[in-house]
Design an enzyme around this catalytic site. Structure first.
Site, PDB file in Angstrom:
ATOM      1  N   PHE A  16       9.161 -49.841 -30.518  1.00 49.20           N
ATOM      2  CA  PHE A  16       8.656 -50.912 -29.662  1.00 49.20           C
ATOM      3  C   PHE A  16       9.642 -51.111 -28.521  1.00 49.20           C
ATOM      4  O   PHE A  16      10.799 -51.453 -28.743  1.00 49.20           O
ATOM      5  CB  PHE A  16       8.473 -52.209 -30.458  1.00 49.20           C
ATOM      6  CG  PHE A  16       7.558 -53.175 -29.760  1.00 49.20           C
ATOM      7  CD1 PHE A  16       6.219 -53.238 -30.099  1.00 49.20           C
ATOM      8  CD2 PHE A  16       8.024 -53.993 -28.742  1.00 49.20           C
ATOM      9  CE1 PHE A  16       5.358 -54.119 -29.432  1.00 49.20           C
ATOM     10  CE2 PHE A  16       7.176 -54.867 -28.079  1.00 49.20           C
ATOM     11  CZ  PHE A  16       5.838 -54.924 -28.426  1.00 49.20           C
ATOM     12  N   VAL A  17       9.175 -50.872 -27.298  1.00 46.59           N
ATOM     13  CA  VAL A  17      10.046 -50.980 -26.132  1.00 46.59           C
ATOM     14  C   VAL A  17       9.552 -52.084 -25.201  1.00 46.59           C
ATOM     15  O   VAL A  17       8.359 -52.393 -25.159  1.00 46.59           O
ATOM     16  CB  VAL A  17      10.135 -49.643 -25.353  1.00 46.59           C
ATOM     17  CG1 VAL A  17      10.893 -48.608 -26.165  1.00 46.59           C
ATOM     18  CG2 VAL A  17       8.767 -49.123 -24.962  1.00 46.59           C
ATOM     19  N   ASP A  46       0.285 -45.502 -26.025  1.00 44.12           N
ATOM     20  CA  ASP A  46       0.676 -45.361 -27.430  1.00 44.12           C
ATOM     21  C   ASP A  46      -0.481 -44.788 -28.238  1.00 44.12           C
ATOM     22  O   ASP A  46      -0.553 -43.595 -28.438  1.00 44.12           O
ATOM     23  CB  ASP A  46       1.285 -46.634 -28.019  1.00 44.12           C
ATOM     24  CG  ASP A  46       0.541 -47.897 -27.642  1.00 44.12           C
ATOM     25  OD1 ASP A  46      -0.682 -47.870 -27.517  1.00 44.12           O
ATOM     26  OD2 ASP A  46       1.202 -48.931 -27.498  1.00 44.12           O
ATOM     27  N   GLU A  89      -0.394 -46.281 -15.478  1.00 46.52           N
ATOM     28  CA  GLU A  89      -0.124 -47.031 -16.714  1.00 46.52           C
ATOM     29  C   GLU A  89       1.368 -47.169 -16.940  1.00 46.52           C
ATOM     30  O   GLU A  89       2.157 -46.350 -16.464  1.00 46.52           O
ATOM     31  CB  GLU A  89      -0.732 -46.297 -17.915  1.00 46.52           C
ATOM     32  CG  GLU A  89      -2.080 -46.791 -18.341  1.00 46.52           C
ATOM     33  CD  GLU A  89      -2.043 -48.119 -19.066  1.00 46.52           C
ATOM     34  OE1 GLU A  89      -1.088 -48.898 -18.918  1.00 46.52           O
ATOM     35  OE2 GLU A  89      -2.996 -48.404 -19.800  1.00 46.52           O
ATOM     36  N   ASP A  90       1.735 -48.187 -17.707  1.00 43.48           N
ATOM     37  CA  ASP A  90       3.118 -48.340 -18.112  1.00 43.48           C
ATOM     38  C   ASP A  90       3.418 -47.483 -19.344  1.00 43.48           C
ATOM     39  O   ASP A  90       4.412 -46.780 -19.392  1.00 43.48           O
ATOM     40  CB  ASP A  90       3.472 -49.806 -18.366  1.00 43.48           C
ATOM     41  CG  ASP A  90       2.530 -50.499 -19.343  1.00 43.48           C
ATOM     42  OD1 ASP A  90       1.471 -49.925 -19.697  1.00 43.48           O
ATOM     43  OD2 ASP A  90       2.829 -51.633 -19.752  1.00 43.48           O
ATOM     44  N   LYS A 117       3.917 -42.146 -26.068  1.00 44.99           N
ATOM     45  CA  LYS A 117       4.401 -42.016 -27.448  1.00 44.99           C
ATOM     46  C   LYS A 117       3.541 -40.979 -28.172  1.00 44.99           C
ATOM     47  O   LYS A 117       2.534 -41.343 -28.783  1.00 44.99           O
ATOM     48  CB  LYS A 117       4.306 -43.346 -28.184  1.00 44.99           C
ATOM     49  CG  LYS A 117       5.181 -44.439 -27.655  1.00 44.99           C
ATOM     50  CD  LYS A 117       4.980 -45.693 -28.502  1.00 44.99           C
ATOM     51  CE  LYS A 117       5.795 -46.848 -28.025  1.00 44.99           C
ATOM     52  NZ  LYS A 117       5.549 -48.060 -28.849  1.00 44.99           N
ATOM     53  N   GLY A 167       1.175 -54.739 -17.479  1.00 44.31           N
ATOM     54  CA  GLY A 167       2.351 -53.901 -17.679  1.00 44.31           C
ATOM     55  C   GLY A 167       2.648 -52.919 -16.567  1.00 44.31           C
ATOM     56  O   GLY A 167       3.798 -52.605 -16.306  1.00 44.31           O
TER      57      GLY A 167
END
Length: 185
Positions: free
Chosen positions: A158-159, A109, A105-106, A137, A50
């Site tokens: 959720f993206v 969560d 990081e992307d 998040k 990611g």
């Protein structure tokens, strides 16, 4: 792939963060990072897969030389939530001893994977380990993770896009979009 190409895609709900906003924020983060690490060697550690887009654009926005390495870890399996069990799929090629390390990081969560990863990297005796993430998040966090550089705090949706995927789709979307709930429900 841009948002216009996906307007008819029923799996995508809406564009959440446009490419121009992502690029502007990455330039701001790069300026902060350059100031904080002035005169220091810096190793960017991207978390595959990611973070590829974030890492590439962040590195290009930096006005200094940096070394890059990649690590692949997994705690997801095929679902949309973390399993909490972390596996190293590809380890670093670089020795971290005495080095300043910035994990790129992307998205953060639950924080479970990143908490494990920072502990693992700190055990390798670097000079420092910090974290840069494009997305976080806060509502989804299960572990306290000290993140020095945050692009955007987002709700627990959720993206996809800009490296983030659903079932290996949408990584090459230039924007970040929300995935329609019926797709993963």
């Amino acid at each position: 792939m841009d948002a216009k190409q996906i307007e008819g895609d029923l799996a995508l709900d809406q564009t959440y963060i446009a490419e121009a906003d992502i690029q502007a924020r990455l330039r701001e983060l790069a300026a902060e990072i350059a100031r904080d690490y002035e005169g220091e060697d810096l190793l960017l550690v991207g978390v595959l897969r990611g973070a590829v887009m974030v890492m590439a654009d962040l590195a290009r926005a930096l006005d200094r030389d940096v070394e890059m390495d990649w690590m692949a870890v997994s705690s997801y399996g095929s679902g949309t939530t973390s399993s909490g069990v972390v596996r190293i799929l590809k380890d670093l090629d670089s020795d971290l001893t005495g080095r300043h390390v910035l994990i790129v990081e992307d998205i953060i969560d639950s924080g479970l994977t990143l908490s494990w990863l920072t502990t693992n990297l700190r055990s390798r005796k670097p000079a420092s380990v910090e974290i840069c993430t494009l997305l976080r998040k806060p509502e989804a966090l299960k572990m306290v993770v000290d993140v020095k550089y945050v692009g955007f705090d987002i709700p627990n949706a959720f993206v996809v896009g800009y490296g983030l995927d659903y079932d290996e789709r949408y990584r090459n979307l230039r924007d970040i979009a929300t995935l329609a709930p019926h797709v993963y429900a």
